[in-house]
Design a protein around this motif. Sequence first.
Motif, PDB file in Angstrom:
ATOM      1  N   TYR A   1      -9.265  12.136 -75.332  1.00 20.91           N
ATOM      2  CA  TYR A   1      -9.608  13.567 -75.434  1.00 20.91           C
ATOM      3  C   TYR A   1     -10.425  13.812 -76.712  1.00 20.91           C
ATOM      4  O   TYR A   1     -11.335  14.632 -76.740  1.00 20.91           O
ATOM      5  N   ARG A   2     -10.083  13.074 -77.757  1.00 23.70           N
ATOM      6  CA  ARG A   2     -10.811  13.207 -79.021  1.00 23.70           C
ATOM      7  C   ARG A   2     -12.260  12.721 -78.861  1.00 23.70           C
ATOM      8  O   ARG A   2     -13.190  13.321 -79.399  1.00 23.70           O
ATOM      9  N   ALA A   3     -12.441  11.625 -78.136  1.00 21.45           N
ATOM     10  CA  ALA A   3     -13.788  11.074 -77.953  1.00 21.45           C
ATOM     11  C   ALA A   3     -14.668  12.065 -77.188  1.00 21.45           C
ATOM     12  O   ALA A   3     -15.825  12.303 -77.573  1.00 21.45           O
TER      13      ALA A   3
ATOM     14  N   GLY B   1       5.208  11.338 -84.337  1.00 20.16           N
ATOM     15  CA  GLY B   1       5.434   9.902 -84.568  1.00 20.16           C
ATOM     16  C   GLY B   1       5.135   9.051 -83.353  1.00 20.16           C
ATOM     17  O   GLY B   1       5.466   7.863 -83.324  1.00 20.16           O
ATOM     18  N   LYS B   2       4.480   9.651 -82.359  1.00 23.46           N
ATOM     19  CA  LYS B   2       4.205   8.916 -81.110  1.00 23.46           C
ATOM     20  C   LYS B   2       3.405   7.637 -81.339  1.00 23.46           C
ATOM     21  O   LYS B   2       3.787   6.579 -80.863  1.00 23.46           O
ATOM     22  N   SER B   3       2.289   7.793 -82.063  1.00 22.81           N
ATOM     23  CA  SER B   3       1.392   6.631 -82.189  1.00 22.81           C
ATOM     24  C   SER B   3       2.070   5.480 -82.907  1.00 22.81           C
ATOM     25  O   SER B   3       2.054   4.343 -82.432  1.00 22.81           O
TER      26      SER B   3
ATOM     27  N   VAL C   1     -11.897  18.038 -67.124  1.00 19.16           N
ATOM     28  CA  VAL C   1     -11.898  16.932 -68.104  1.00 19.16           C
ATOM     29  C   VAL C   1     -10.615  16.120 -67.916  1.00 19.16           C
ATOM     30  O   VAL C   1     -10.631  14.882 -67.910  1.00 19.16           O
ATOM     31  N   ARG C   2      -9.507  16.805 -67.758  1.00 19.90           N
ATOM     32  CA  ARG C   2      -8.218  16.115 -67.593  1.00 19.90           C
ATOM     33  C   ARG C   2      -8.251  15.193 -66.366  1.00 19.90           C
ATOM     34  O   ARG C   2      -7.768  14.081 -66.414  1.00 19.90           O
ATOM     35  N   LYS C   3      -8.815  15.713 -65.273  1.00 20.04           N
ATOM     36  CA  LYS C   3      -8.863  14.907 -64.029  1.00 20.04           C
ATOM     37  C   LYS C   3      -9.572  13.581 -64.279  1.00 20.04           C
ATOM     38  O   LYS C   3      -9.127  12.525 -63.852  1.00 20.04           O
TER      39      LYS C   3
ATOM     40  N   ASN D   1     -10.843  21.149 -82.667  1.00 18.08           N
ATOM     41  CA  ASN D   1     -11.460  21.533 -81.384  1.00 18.08           C
ATOM     42  C   ASN D   1     -10.884  20.827 -80.162  1.00 18.08           C
ATOM     43  O   ASN D   1     -11.159  21.212 -79.030  1.00 18.08           O
ATOM     44  N   VAL D   2     -10.086  19.785 -80.403  1.00 14.82           N
ATOM     45  CA  VAL D   2      -9.646  18.953 -79.281  1.00 14.82           C
ATOM     46  C   VAL D   2      -8.724  19.688 -78.298  1.00 14.82           C
ATOM     47  O   VAL D   2      -8.780  19.437 -77.083  1.00 14.82           O
ATOM     48  N   SER D   3      -7.923  20.629 -78.784  1.00 19.00           N
ATOM     49  CA  SER D   3      -7.028  21.341 -77.864  1.00 19.00           C
ATOM     50  C   SER D   3      -7.829  22.141 -76.836  1.00 19.00           C
ATOM     51  O   SER D   3      -7.445  22.228 -75.675  1.00 19.00           O
ATOM     52  N   GLU D   4      -8.938  22.726 -77.310  1.00 15.53           N
ATOM     53  CA  GLU D   4      -9.769  23.527 -76.399  1.00 15.53           C
ATOM     54  C   GLU D   4     -10.342  22.644 -75.281  1.00 15.53           C
ATOM     55  O   GLU D   4     -10.370  23.038 -74.119  1.00 15.53           O
TER      56      GLU D   4
ATOM     57  N   MET E   1       2.217   3.975 -72.956  1.00 14.07           N
ATOM     58  CA  MET E   1       1.155   4.982 -72.959  1.00 14.07           C
ATOM     59  C   MET E   1       1.693   6.261 -73.584  1.00 14.07           C
ATOM     60  O   MET E   1       2.770   6.722 -73.221  1.00 14.07           O
ATOM     61  N   GLU E   2       0.934   6.807 -74.549  1.00 17.64           N
ATOM     62  CA  GLU E   2       1.426   8.033 -75.196  1.00 17.64           C
ATOM     63  C   GLU E   2       0.425   9.172 -75.110  1.00 17.64           C
ATOM     64  O   GLU E   2      -0.783   8.932 -75.081  1.00 17.64           O
ATOM     65  N   GLY E   3       0.963  10.415 -75.037  1.00 19.29           N
ATOM     66  CA  GLY E   3       0.090  11.577 -74.948  1.00 19.29           C
ATOM     67  C   GLY E   3       0.883  12.859 -74.807  1.00 19.29           C
ATOM     68  O   GLY E   3       1.883  13.077 -75.508  1.00 19.29           O
ATOM     69  N   ARG E   4       0.424  13.740 -73.899  1.00 13.77           N
ATOM     70  CA  ARG E   4       1.125  15.017 -73.688  1.00 13.77           C
ATOM     71  C   ARG E   4       1.588  15.178 -72.240  1.00 13.77           C
ATOM     72  O   ARG E   4       2.460  15.980 -71.959  1.00 13.77           O
ATOM     73  N   ASP E   5       0.943  14.428 -71.338  1.00  8.50           N
ATOM     74  CA  ASP E   5       1.234  14.607 -69.901  1.00  8.50           C
ATOM     75  C   ASP E   5       1.524  13.268 -69.228  1.00  8.50           C
ATOM     76  O   ASP E   5       1.335  13.127 -68.028  1.00  8.50           O
ATOM     77  N   ILE E   6       1.946  12.293 -70.004  1.00  6.60           N
ATOM     78  CA  ILE E   6       2.159  10.965 -69.411  1.00  6.60           C
ATOM     79  C   ILE E   6       3.427  10.987 -68.534  1.00  6.60           C
ATOM     80  O   ILE E   6       3.411  10.481 -67.421  1.00  6.60           O
ATOM     81  N   THR E   7       4.473  11.637 -69.048  1.00  4.75           N
ATOM     82  CA  THR E   7       5.734  11.675 -68.276  1.00  4.75           C
ATOM     83  C   THR E   7       5.667  12.679 -67.123  1.00  4.75           C
ATOM     84  O   THR E   7       6.485  12.626 -66.218  1.00  4.75           O
TER      85      THR E   7
ATOM     86  N   ASP F   1      -3.471   4.881 -76.214  1.00  2.51           N
ATOM     87  CA  ASP F   1      -3.450   6.154 -76.938  1.00  2.51           C
ATOM     88  C   ASP F   1      -4.369   7.124 -76.187  1.00  2.51           C
ATOM     89  O   ASP F   1      -5.583   7.121 -76.386  1.00  2.51           O
ATOM     90  N   THR F   2      -3.773   7.942 -75.303  1.00  2.00           N
ATOM     91  CA  THR F   2      -4.617   8.806 -74.459  1.00  2.00           C
ATOM     92  C   THR F   2      -5.274   9.931 -75.262  1.00  2.00           C
ATOM     93  O   THR F   2      -6.326  10.432 -74.894  1.00  2.00           O
ATOM     94  N   GLY F   3      -4.641  10.325 -76.385  1.00  2.00           N
ATOM     95  CA  GLY F   3      -5.231  11.372 -77.231  1.00  2.00           C
ATOM     96  C   GLY F   3      -6.607  10.964 -77.731  1.00  2.00           C
ATOM     97  O   GLY F   3      -7.505  11.798 -77.875  1.00  2.00           O
TER      98      GLY F   3
HETATM   99  O1   DC Z   1      -2.196  12.700 -79.781  1.00  2.00           O
HETATM  100  P1   DC Z   1      -3.434  13.326 -80.422  1.00  2.00           P
HETATM  101  O2   DC Z   1      -3.121  14.253 -81.559  1.00  2.00           O
HETATM  102  O3   DC Z   1      -4.448  12.300 -80.796  1.00  2.00           O
HETATM  103  O4   DC Z   1      -4.086  14.207 -79.255  1.00  2.00           O
HETATM  104  C1   DC Z   1      -5.228  14.989 -79.462  1.00  2.00           C
HETATM  105  C2   DC Z   1      -5.234  16.187 -78.524  1.00  2.00           C
HETATM  106  O5   DC Z   1      -5.467  15.740 -77.195  1.00  2.00           O
HETATM  107  C3   DC Z   1      -3.958  17.019 -78.480  1.00  2.00           C
HETATM  108  O6   DC Z   1      -4.086  18.203 -79.227  1.00  2.00           O
HETATM  109  C4   DC Z   1      -3.746  17.343 -77.032  1.00  2.00           C
HETATM  110  C5   DC Z   1      -4.672  16.454 -76.278  1.00  2.00           C
HETATM  111  N1   DC Z   1      -4.003  15.502 -75.391  1.00  2.00           N
HETATM  112  C6   DC Z   1      -3.697  15.927 -74.130  1.00  2.00           C
HETATM  113  O7   DC Z   1      -3.917  17.086 -73.800  1.00  2.00           O
HETATM  114  N2   DC Z   1      -3.166  15.046 -73.248  1.00  2.00           N
HETATM  115  C7   DC Z   1      -2.907  13.789 -73.597  1.00  2.00           C
HETATM  116  N3   DC Z   1      -2.386  12.950 -72.694  1.00  2.00           N
HETATM  117  C8   DC Z   1      -3.184  13.344 -74.904  1.00  2.00           C
HETATM  118  C9   DC Z   1      -3.717  14.237 -75.797  1.00  2.00           C
END
Ligand code: DC
Length: 227
Positions: free
Chosen positions: A39-41, A16-18, A107-109, A97-100, A126-132, A34-36
């Motif tokens: 990564y998707r792009a 429910g982040k977005s 890429v993260r850097k 494929n986005v997790s890979e 800002m929402e994502g997986r590594d924002i905090t 939306d940082t995800g």
């Molecule tokens: O939030 P999302 O489902 O759109 O994110 C897509 C993928 O991007 C998710 O599987 C993990 C990655 N992601 C990430 O590693 N770090 C972020 N800050 C945002 C997303």
Amino acid sequence: MSKNLIIAIDGPAGSGKSTTAKLVAKRLNYLYIDTGAMYRAVTLFVLRNNLMGKTDDIIEFANSLNIVLSFIDGETNITVNGEDVSKEIRSFEVNSNVSEISCIEGVRKILVKKQQEMGKNGGVVMEGRDITTVVYPNADVKIFLTAGIDERAERRAKEFFEKGTDVPIDKVKENLKNRDFIDSNREASPLTKTPDSIEVDTSNTTIEEQVELILDQVKIIADKKRN
Ligand code: DC
């Protein structure tokens, strides 16, 4: 309300982040990031160019992409080298494929640097997986959203359906479990809840309740900053 806070929201796919982050940003008149989508792009362009598996090429390629994220009419808009890919980045193929791609440190850097630049003046959600943990470890408000796997799978299946793709619920669930595992166990910036993040389980809360809860935290922090 303070105009320059940084609100960081992390959590697994479908938590429910977005939806929550968008509404919080709207209520505060903040920028939603939306940082995800970024990564998707990158994933979409890697797929189009048949680069999956070629880590060094992917990093070099990601660095060459001009990714521009904006928020138009309540929706994330993203262009890559001027092409609007806002819809295409939500396809099932990109989801698979986005997790890979997001495991690749190089890429993260590149993307983290862009994200830090985008939020540097505050006034952002800002929402994502590594924002905090990585992008804004000193964010003013840190939220970790969770929800049960069944609830999350139902939400994602509904999203696919609304976008015209009917993906069976079992397939969506399997895809989510796979992403959960990779996102939480990868070496580069895995998804984790920091001790100072507020955990919000969205399985049984309404969106309005989630939004209010976050706004309450923002108010407490904004008041503290003023005094
Ligand atoms: O939030 P999302 O489902 O759109 O994110 C897509 C993928 O991007 C998710 O599987 C993990 C990655 N992601 C990430 O590693 N770090 C972020 N800050 C945002 C997303």
